[in-house]
Design a protein around this motif. Structure first.
Motif, mmCIF file in Angstrom:
data_model
loop_
_atom_site.group_PDB
_atom_site.id
_atom_site.type_symbol
_atom_site.label_atom_id
_atom_site.label_comp_id
_atom_site.label_asym_id
_atom_site.label_seq_id
_atom_site.Cartn_x
_atom_site.Cartn_y
_atom_site.Cartn_z
ATOM 1 N N ASN A 98 1.450 -1.083 -0.268
ATOM 2 C CA ASN A 98 -0.361 -0.159 -0.131
ATOM 3 C C ASN A 98 0.985 1.537 0.316
ATOM 4 O O ASN A 98 0.789 2.700 -0.757
ATOM 5 N N LEU A 99 2.521 1.934 0.458
ATOM 6 C CA LEU A 99 2.365 2.544 0.844
ATOM 7 C C LEU A 99 3.920 2.472 -0.260
ATOM 8 O O LEU A 99 4.369 3.598 -0.297
ATOM 9 N N ASP B 64 2.199 4.700 -6.073
ATOM 10 C CA ASP B 64 3.184 6.667 -5.341
ATOM 11 C C ASP B 64 2.914 6.332 -4.154
ATOM 12 O O ASP B 64 2.677 7.604 -3.604
ATOM 13 N N GLY B 65 2.413 5.275 -3.397
ATOM 14 C CA GLY B 65 2.933 5.761 -2.261
ATOM 15 C C GLY B 65 1.396 6.588 -1.630
ATOM 16 O O GLY B 65 0.204 6.096 -2.402
ATOM 17 N N ILE B 66 1.293 7.168 -0.542
ATOM 18 C CA ILE B 66 0.259 7.397 0.540
ATOM 19 C C ILE B 66 -0.671 8.304 -0.395
ATOM 20 O O ILE B 66 -2.032 8.400 0.086
ATOM 21 N N LYS B 67 -0.382 8.914 -1.043
ATOM 22 C CA LYS B 67 -1.139 9.635 -2.169
ATOM 23 C C LYS B 67 -2.537 9.110 -2.707
ATOM 24 O O LYS B 67 -2.779 9.329 -3.156
ATOM 25 N N ALA B 68 -1.848 8.327 -3.162
ATOM 26 C CA ALA B 68 -2.448 6.942 -3.937
ATOM 27 C C ALA B 68 -4.084 6.144 -2.721
ATOM 28 O O ALA B 68 -4.845 5.493 -4.027
ATOM 29 N N ASP C 139 -7.197 6.035 -1.610
ATOM 30 C CA ASP C 139 -8.362 6.042 -1.562
ATOM 31 C C ASP C 139 -9.195 5.186 -2.090
ATOM 32 O O ASP C 139 -9.245 4.008 -1.993
#
Length: 150
Positions: A49-50, A54-58, A60
């Motif tokens: 997931n991180l 794109d990391g945490i921005k992705a 959602d």
């Protein structure tokens, strides 16, 4: 200067039990085994997931919807959920056994822990397996933007 340590409290009878299943031993074994498996599941979950993409921005609603459309990730998350809740419930049971001195209170607390664990496992499992980000009968104005492209 000599110090003495008081004898530990014995919440149950001090006579050893020799009959039946040794639930404390199996609870102890479960905590060790589930802890190791949880480490693998949690760090795998965090890495995917991180670190990948794109990391945490992705992360959602669309990311979760896409991830849970794959049965592999559904089962990964459900196994992690089940192990974590049972592991935590067993830990709480151990704390109640250590600190609740009255048998009636101990029974009530352990019953409440068991009910909470079962309810949360059932609800979490239902969420994972019934999650549909684009329901067929949903109003277009209430659906996420990515549902209109499907």
């Amino acid at each position: 200067m000599a110090t003495t340590i008081d004898a530990p409290r014995a919440p149950y009878s001090s006579a050893p039990r020799h009959r039946g299943i040794n639930w404390e031993k199996w609870g102890w074994v479960y905590m060790r085994a589930s802890g190791v498996v949880l480490l693998i599941l949690i760090f795998g979950h965090l890495f995917v997931n991180l670190m990948l993409g794109d990391g945490i921005k992705a992360i959602d609603f669309a990311f979760v919807g896409g991830k849970w459309s794959d049965p592999f990730w559904q089962w990964w998350d459900v196994i992690m959920l089940w192990l974590a809740f049972i592991h935590g419930g067993n830990g709480m049971r151990t704390i109640v056994n250590d600190y609740a001195t009255r048998p009636a209170m101990r029974t009530i607390l352990k019953g409440a822990i068991a009910v909470a664990v079962v309810v949360l496992i059932v609800l979490g499992t239902l969420v994972v397996f019934t999650f549909d980000p684009c329901p067929a009968n949903g109003l277009p104005s209430e659906l996420p933007d990515f549902c209109s492209t499907l």
